[in-house]
Design a protein around this motif. Structure first.
Motif, PDB file in Angstrom:
ATOM      1  N   TYR A 135       1.177  -1.001  -0.276  1.00 22.53           N
ATOM      2  CA  TYR A 135      -0.277   0.069   0.141  1.00 22.53           C
ATOM      3  C   TYR A 135       0.869   0.844  -0.359  1.00 22.53           C
ATOM      4  O   TYR A 135       2.355   0.851   0.249  1.00 22.53           O
ATOM      5  N   VAL A 136       0.405   2.254  -0.308  1.00 21.20           N
ATOM      6  CA  VAL A 136       0.826   3.464  -0.397  1.00 21.20           C
ATOM      7  C   VAL A 136       0.054   4.641   0.472  1.00 21.20           C
ATOM      8  O   VAL A 136      -1.097   4.913   0.510  1.00 21.20           O
ATOM      9  N   LEU A 137       1.680   5.447   1.036  1.00 20.35           N
ATOM     10  CA  LEU A 137       0.538   6.028   2.684  1.00 20.35           C
ATOM     11  C   LEU A 137       0.516   7.777   1.409  1.00 20.35           C
ATOM     12  O   LEU A 137       1.015   7.672   0.509  1.00 20.35           O
ATOM     13  N   PRO A 138      -0.750   7.710   1.701  1.00 24.37           N
ATOM     14  CA  PRO A 138      -1.127   9.127   1.528  1.00 24.37           C
ATOM     15  C   PRO A 138      -0.290  10.351   1.728  1.00 24.37           C
ATOM     16  O   PRO A 138       0.021  10.632   2.806  1.00 24.37           O
ATOM     17  N   ASN A 139      -0.128  11.806   0.997  1.00 25.84           N
ATOM     18  CA  ASN A 139       0.663  12.625   0.523  1.00 25.84           C
ATOM     19  C   ASN A 139       2.208  12.345   0.647  1.00 25.84           C
ATOM     20  O   ASN A 139       2.742  13.417   2.552  1.00 25.84           O
ATOM     21  N   THR A 140       3.080  11.525   0.521  1.00 21.90           N
ATOM     22  CA  THR A 140       4.417  11.189   0.630  1.00 21.90           C
ATOM     23  C   THR A 140       4.537  10.925  -0.907  1.00 21.90           C
ATOM     24  O   THR A 140       4.068  10.965  -2.259  1.00 21.90           O
TER      25      THR A 140
ATOM     26  N   PHE B  27      -5.575   2.633   8.811  1.00 17.96           N
ATOM     27  CA  PHE B  27      -5.510   3.375   7.481  1.00 17.96           C
ATOM     28  C   PHE B  27      -7.092   3.206   6.237  1.00 17.96           C
ATOM     29  O   PHE B  27      -6.781   3.739   5.413  1.00 17.96           O
ATOM     30  N   ILE B  28      -7.869   1.911   7.056  1.00 22.34           N
ATOM     31  CA  ILE B  28      -8.932   2.058   5.759  1.00 22.34           C
ATOM     32  C   ILE B  28     -10.040   2.587   7.286  1.00 22.34           C
ATOM     33  O   ILE B  28      -9.848   1.185   8.031  1.00 22.34           O
ATOM     34  N   THR B  29     -11.595   2.686   7.049  1.00 25.00           N
ATOM     35  CA  THR B  29     -12.412   2.524   7.636  1.00 25.00           C
ATOM     36  C   THR B  29     -13.288   2.543   6.556  1.00 25.00           C
ATOM     37  O   THR B  29     -14.260   4.010   6.320  1.00 25.00           O
TER      38      THR B  29
END
Length: 501
Positions: free
Chosen positions: A151-156, A223-225
């Motif tokens: 997965y890829v972290l946001p704002n990176t 990470f996800i909800t």
């Protein structure tokens, strides 16, 4: 009784020195040794080593099994000093002298030369490209390795570069990844990644490259909800990637969303969660349930010395579920779902606190595990600083001359029925991940989630696993969090026993 408990601070002088530390965090002191005394560098090195030994002598979980921790092994401080200085540096002493059969028996204790970096990682702050990746072999029987994005972290930087889950890479900075060079290539601060392409024979390189650099990243582990409609049932889904205390409020808020949605079932995705803080794991269990307030959740077992101290004080080594969440801003009410069943996605990357939640919830509710066998990490650690014994905490007596800290295993954990699974937790329904059929996390068609949702639909654990195998299984050689100090570690931040009573 440990002989040095009767000692106060002392000056280091005299003794034969076989080597000096070359650690970058120790300043360059004069080499001369007037009057055969220790140089300032050697004095500091001996202070660090003395702190290491004495903290481990009291707290190390396995010290009952090692002769060097017997009370009469060293007759006095001078004998201890001589032994300490036979080791080249604090790291060699720790890993080769103070741990039990590292890394075969104990691979989860560690030492750092900068506790501020350790504390940052505990709070979710790391230096990263933003890719959470795994590493596996490119094909059967070959030595080449591929890096694949989980997965890829946001704002990176990784998100800005367009990297997505399921992408595979065969080279870093023009060099093919293999078992001998991947660690050094991953350590570089900027990467030119060569994109790979999955074929029938494995993974082939392409001519396409992507540039990405490392930066300071703060990862929210929630990470996800989301909620899903499954044949008229409202199913809550939460992907939680690390038990980080600093994000306890965010975790509780996510459960508040699921509670407001009045969900019927919960899928807790811990597939890449290597663990973290124990009290956060207890909070998570209380969010899932809520009807077992004050019930024993986990029991701590220490070495014989600490165990006897606790027992002599009548201390309760049981930690219980409760109705409040500890967070950096203080206590807040737990958003509990009061469920009697939970579906947990867990894999060979799920460890320590993730396993604690699964194992310790089982005596209370039905826990359905989908995925693969977990790591099998049942011990916990604690941070010790060079300060006053016996607690070695970060108080006003902290040694200002260095930043070394220890994170040794200090306890083992069992559930209320005294059960633990050091061999790992086996799934109720096995489903492996394959890179070619990764799918989108949180999407009902993603294989692991699809398998879990089919379980919810049928209500049967005897179903055939979701048959979407694909190519290139994720047989993990290593993963991104392996570069961090706290990889697959479980740690505590609780009041330790007062040994002066």
């Amino acid at each position: 009784m440990k002989f040095y408990k009767f000692f106060i601070l002392f000056l280091f002088a005299g003794g034969l020195i076989t080597s000096c530390s070359n650690n970058d965090d120790i300043e360059d002191f004069p080499e001369e040794k007037p009057d055969n005394s220790l140089t300032a560098e050697e004095e500091l090195e001996l202070e660090i080593k003395d702190f290491e030994y004495k903290a481990m002598d009291i707290w190390y979980y396995y010290n009952d099994d090692m002769d060097i921790y017997n009370d009469n092994y060293f007759g006095n401080q001078s004998e201890l000093n001589e032994w300490l200085m036979t080791w080249d540096d604090p790291e060699e002493l720790y890993y080769d002298g103070l741990l039990l059969n590292y890394p075969d028996t104990d691979r989860f204790s560690w030492i750092v030369d900068d506790y501020e970096e350790l504390e940052n990682q505990f709070s979710g702050t790391t230096t990263s490209t933003g890719i959470d990746y795994g590493l596996t072999y490119a094909c059967d029987g070959c030595n080449n390795i591929i890096l694949y994005a989980r997965y890829v972290l946001p704002n990176t930087p990784a998100e800005d570069a367009g990297i997505e889950r399921g992408m595979v890479f065969t080279e870093i900075n023009g060099q093919e990844l293999n078992i001998n060079n991947y660690s050094s290539l991953l350590a570089e601060s900027s990467w030119t990644l060569t994109l790979g392409e999955i074929s029938d024979s494995g993974v082939d390189s392409t001519s396409e490259t992507i540039d990405v650099s490392k930066t300071t990243v703060n990862e929210n582990p929630v990470f996800i909800t989301k909620t899903l409609d499954v044949d008229g049932k409202t199913v809550g889904y939460i992907m939680y990637n690390s038990f980080i205390f600093d994000y306890s409020s965010e975790l509780n808020a996510a459960f508040g969303e699921l509670k407001a949605a009045n969900i019927d079932e919960l899928v807790l995705d811990l597939r890449y969660n290597g663990g973290g803080r124990i009290d956060t794991a207890i909070d998570l269990a209380s969010m899932i349930t809520g009807q077992f307030n004050n019930e024993p959740f986990v029991k701590f077992q220490y070495n014989s010395y600490i165990q006897n101290v606790y027992e002599s004080q009548g201390s309760d080594l049981t930690y219980r579920m409760d109705s409040t969440v500890n967070s950096p801003s203080g206590e807040e009410g737990t958003n509990s779902l009061n469920l009697s069943k939970v579906y947990v996605i867990a894999t060979g990357s799920s460890a320590s606190a993730s396993e604690l939640v699964i194992n310790s919830l089982k005596p209370f509710i039905d826990v359905v595990h989908v995925g693969t066998t977990t790591v099998g990490k049942v011990q916990g650690s604690n941070t010790f600083y060079d300060s006053d014994a016996p607690n070695f905490d970060k108080d006003n007596s902290l040694n200002p001359d260095h930043k070394y800290a220890l994170q040794p295993l200090v306890l083992s954990l069992v559930n209320k029925n005294n059960e633990a699974h050091p061999e790992g937790l086996s799934p109720d329904v096995e489903q492996r991940e394959f890179i070619s059929t990764y799918g989108i996390l949180g999407d009902p068609n993603e294989p692991l989630l699809a398998t879990t949702l089919e379980l919810i639909r049928t209500g049967s654990r005897n179903m055939i696993p979701f048959e979407k195998t694909g190519k290139v299984p994720t047989n993990v050689i290593s993963e991104s969090k392996a570069e961090q100090f706290n990889y697959q570690r479980m740690y505590i931040d609780v009041n330790l026993p007062d040994q002066n009573n």
